[in-house]
Write a protein that holds these residues in place. Structure first.
Motif, PDB file in Angstrom:
ATOM      1  N   ILE A  22       9.795  -0.725   1.833  1.00  0.00           N
ATOM      2  CA  ILE A  22       9.423  -0.280   0.493  1.00  0.00           C
ATOM      3  C   ILE A  22       9.345  -1.463  -0.461  1.00  0.00           C
ATOM      4  O   ILE A  22      10.057  -2.451  -0.302  1.00  0.00           O
ATOM      5  N   LEU A  23       8.455  -1.344  -1.449  1.00  0.00           N
ATOM      6  CA  LEU A  23       8.317  -2.329  -2.517  1.00  0.00           C
ATOM      7  C   LEU A  23       8.193  -1.582  -3.833  1.00  0.00           C
ATOM      8  O   LEU A  23       7.233  -0.819  -4.013  1.00  0.00           O
ATOM      9  N   PRO A  24       9.130  -1.753  -4.771  1.00  0.00           N
ATOM     10  CA  PRO A  24       8.949  -1.137  -6.098  1.00  0.00           C
ATOM     11  C   PRO A  24       7.720  -1.746  -6.775  1.00  0.00           C
ATOM     12  O   PRO A  24       7.414  -2.926  -6.580  1.00  0.00           O
ATOM     13  N   VAL A  25       7.019  -0.945  -7.559  1.00  0.00           N
ATOM     14  CA  VAL A  25       5.831  -1.406  -8.269  1.00  0.00           C
ATOM     15  C   VAL A  25       6.263  -1.907  -9.645  1.00  0.00           C
ATOM     16  O   VAL A  25       6.881  -1.169 -10.406  1.00  0.00           O
ATOM     17  N   ALA A  26       5.927  -3.144  -9.964  1.00  0.00           N
ATOM     18  CA  ALA A  26       6.289  -3.728 -11.258  1.00  0.00           C
ATOM     19  C   ALA A  26       5.683  -2.917 -12.398  1.00  0.00           C
ATOM     20  O   ALA A  26       4.504  -2.570 -12.357  1.00  0.00           O
ATOM     21  N   GLY A  27       6.500  -2.579 -13.380  1.00  0.00           N
ATOM     22  CA  GLY A  27       6.030  -1.841 -14.550  1.00  0.00           C
ATOM     23  C   GLY A  27       5.836  -0.352 -14.317  1.00  0.00           C
ATOM     24  O   GLY A  27       5.410   0.364 -15.210  1.00  0.00           O
ATOM     25  N   GLU A  28       6.132   0.141 -13.122  1.00  0.00           N
ATOM     26  CA  GLU A  28       5.956   1.561 -12.779  1.00  0.00           C
ATOM     27  C   GLU A  28       7.248   2.057 -12.146  1.00  0.00           C
ATOM     28  O   GLU A  28       7.373   2.099 -10.926  1.00  0.00           O
ATOM     29  N   ALA A  29       8.207   2.449 -12.957  1.00  0.00           N
ATOM     30  CA  ALA A  29       9.537   2.808 -12.462  1.00  0.00           C
ATOM     31  C   ALA A  29       9.524   3.931 -11.427  1.00  0.00           C
ATOM     32  O   ALA A  29      10.384   3.982 -10.553  1.00  0.00           O
ATOM     33  N   ALA A  30       8.565   4.825 -11.502  1.00  0.00           N
ATOM     34  CA  ALA A  30       8.547   5.979 -10.607  1.00  0.00           C
ATOM     35  C   ALA A  30       7.609   5.789  -9.418  1.00  0.00           C
ATOM     36  O   ALA A  30       7.265   6.754  -8.748  1.00  0.00           O
ATOM     37  N   LYS A  31       7.186   4.544  -9.138  1.00  0.00           N
ATOM     38  CA  LYS A  31       6.260   4.330  -8.034  1.00  0.00           C
ATOM     39  C   LYS A  31       6.748   3.217  -7.119  1.00  0.00           C
ATOM     40  O   LYS A  31       7.339   2.239  -7.571  1.00  0.00           O
ATOM     41  N   VAL A  32       6.500   3.402  -5.828  1.00  0.00           N
ATOM     42  CA  VAL A  32       6.764   2.360  -4.840  1.00  0.00           C
ATOM     43  C   VAL A  32       5.579   2.306  -3.880  1.00  0.00           C
ATOM     44  O   VAL A  32       4.834   3.267  -3.738  1.00  0.00           O
ATOM     45  N   ILE A  33       5.449   1.161  -3.242  1.00  0.00           N
ATOM     46  CA  ILE A  33       4.484   1.026  -2.158  1.00  0.00           C
ATOM     47  C   ILE A  33       5.314   1.008  -0.883  1.00  0.00           C
ATOM     48  O   ILE A  33       6.290   0.260  -0.774  1.00  0.00           O
ATOM     49  N   ALA A  34       4.952   1.862   0.054  1.00  0.00           N
ATOM     50  CA  ALA A  34       5.695   1.969   1.313  1.00  0.00           C
ATOM     51  C   ALA A  34       4.807   1.527   2.466  1.00  0.00           C
ATOM     52  O   ALA A  34       3.593   1.727   2.451  1.00  0.00           O
ATOM     53  N   LEU A  35       5.436   0.927   3.458  1.00  0.00           N
ATOM     54  CA  LEU A  35       4.760   0.559   4.699  1.00  0.00           C
ATOM     55  C   LEU A  35       5.014   1.681   5.693  1.00  0.00           C
ATOM     56  O   LEU A  35       6.170   2.011   5.981  1.00  0.00           O
ATOM     57  N   GLU A  36       3.943   2.284   6.181  1.00  0.00           N
ATOM     58  CA  GLU A  36       4.061   3.377   7.147  1.00  0.00           C
ATOM     59  C   GLU A  36       3.396   2.980   8.456  1.00  0.00           C
ATOM     60  O   GLU A  36       2.264   2.503   8.459  1.00  0.00           O
ATOM     61  N   THR A  37       4.105   3.176   9.556  1.00  0.00           N
ATOM     62  CA  THR A  37       3.554   2.893  10.875  1.00  0.00           C
ATOM     63  C   THR A  37       3.087   4.199  11.505  1.00  0.00           C
ATOM     64  O   THR A  37       3.831   5.166  11.543  1.00  0.00           O
ATOM     65  N   ARG A  38       1.853   4.188  11.983  1.00  0.00           N
ATOM     66  CA  ARG A  38       1.270   5.348  12.648  1.00  0.00           C
ATOM     67  C   ARG A  38       0.760   4.907  14.011  1.00  0.00           C
ATOM     68  O   ARG A  38       0.816   3.739  14.360  1.00  0.00           O
ATOM     69  N   ARG A  39       0.213   5.843  14.770  1.00  0.00           N
ATOM     70  CA  ARG A  39      -0.289   5.523  16.114  1.00  0.00           C
ATOM     71  C   ARG A  39      -1.423   4.514  16.085  1.00  0.00           C
ATOM     72  O   ARG A  39      -1.569   3.705  16.992  1.00  0.00           O
ATOM     73  N   ASP A  40      -2.248   4.558  15.036  1.00  0.00           N
ATOM     74  CA  ASP A  40      -3.409   3.660  14.969  1.00  0.00           C
ATOM     75  C   ASP A  40      -3.132   2.385  14.179  1.00  0.00           C
ATOM     76  O   ASP A  40      -4.043   1.636  13.873  1.00  0.00           O
ATOM     77  N   GLY A  41      -1.892   2.112  13.837  1.00  0.00           N
ATOM     78  CA  GLY A  41      -1.544   0.895  13.103  1.00  0.00           C
ATOM     79  C   GLY A  41      -0.672   1.207  11.904  1.00  0.00           C
ATOM     80  O   GLY A  41      -0.181   2.324  11.740  1.00  0.00           O
ATOM     81  N   ALA A  42      -0.500   0.224  11.055  1.00  0.00           N
ATOM     82  CA  ALA A  42       0.322   0.378   9.856  1.00  0.00           C
ATOM     83  C   ALA A  42      -0.588   0.486   8.636  1.00  0.00           C
ATOM     84  O   ALA A  42      -1.747   0.069   8.665  1.00  0.00           O
TER      85      ALA A  42
END
Length: 160
Positions: free
Chosen positions: A79-99
Motif C-alpha cells: 500500500i501507498l498513501p496518496v499525498a494530499g488525499e487522506a482517504a485514498k491509497v494506491i494498492a498493489l494487487e497480484t492476480r493470475r495475469d500479473g500485478a
C-alpha cells in the motif's frame, strides 16, 4: 516498516485462535506523507481461503481508527498513501495475469482506477510526487505510472 526516527508505534492485537497466525496477518505498513496517519494492510481469510484484504487507518494525532474497509475479493500486497488525499491509497494487487496498481477510496470502500498489468513479482514500489515508480523483480526496466491517471500507459525506463 513505516515510522519516524525516535518514534515507536506499538500495537498488540488480541489472540485469535481461529487464525493460523493466532492474530492479524499484517503484510505492509505505511506512514502518510504528512505523518498524521499510519496505514496497515491486513490479509483476511481462513485456512484454505478465500482470502481478501483490509486496510486500517490509524489517526496518530487523534489516536483512533478512522477507516478499516474490507476488500473481500482483492488480495493486496503493498500500500501507498496518496499525498494530499487522506482517504485514498494506491494498492498493489497480484492476480493470475500479473500485478496492478489500484486506487482505493477508504471512506467508501470503492475501487477506482487501475493500471495495466505488469510482471507479478515486484521488487520495489515508491511514490515520488505525482508518480508511482514500480521496479518489477528481475526486470530490466522501471515502470513510472502517473498517480493521477493509473489507467494510462506507464513510462518505461531501461535499466543498465
Amino acid at each position: 516498516m513505516a515510522g519516524r526516527p525516535g518514534v515507536v508505534y506499538e500495537w498488540v492485537p488480541t489472540v485469535d485462535e481461529s487464525r493460523i497466525t493466532k492474530g492479524a496477518m499484517l503484510l505492509d505498513a505505511a506512514l502518510s506523507p504528512d505523518g498524521s496517519a499510519l496505514v496497515l494492510l491486513e490479509r483476511l481469510g481462513v485456512k484454505g481461503g478465500p482470502f481478501g484484504s483490509r486496510i486500517i487507518v490509524f489517526d496518530l494525532l487523534g489516536r483512533s481508527i478512522v477507516a478499516a474497509p474490507a476488500f473481500l475479493k482483492n488480495r493486496f500486497e503493498r500500500i501507498l498513501p496518496v499525498a494530499g488525499e487522506a482517504a485514498k491509497v494506491i494498492a498493489l494487487e497480484t492476480r493470475r495475469d500479473g500485478a496492478r496498481l489500484v486506487l482505493l477510496d477508504l471512506a467508501s470502500g470503492a475501487l477506482g482506477a487501475e493500471s495495466e498489468a505488469f510482471p507479478a513479482e515486484v521488487g520495489d514500489i515508491r511514490e515520488r510526487g505525482d508518480k508511482i515508480c514500480v521496479l518489477p523483480g528481475g526486470a530490466a526496466e522501471l515502470l513510472i505510472f502517473d498517480g493521477k491517471d493509473l489507467a494510462g500507459a506507464p513510462e518505461r525506463v531501461k535499466l543498465e
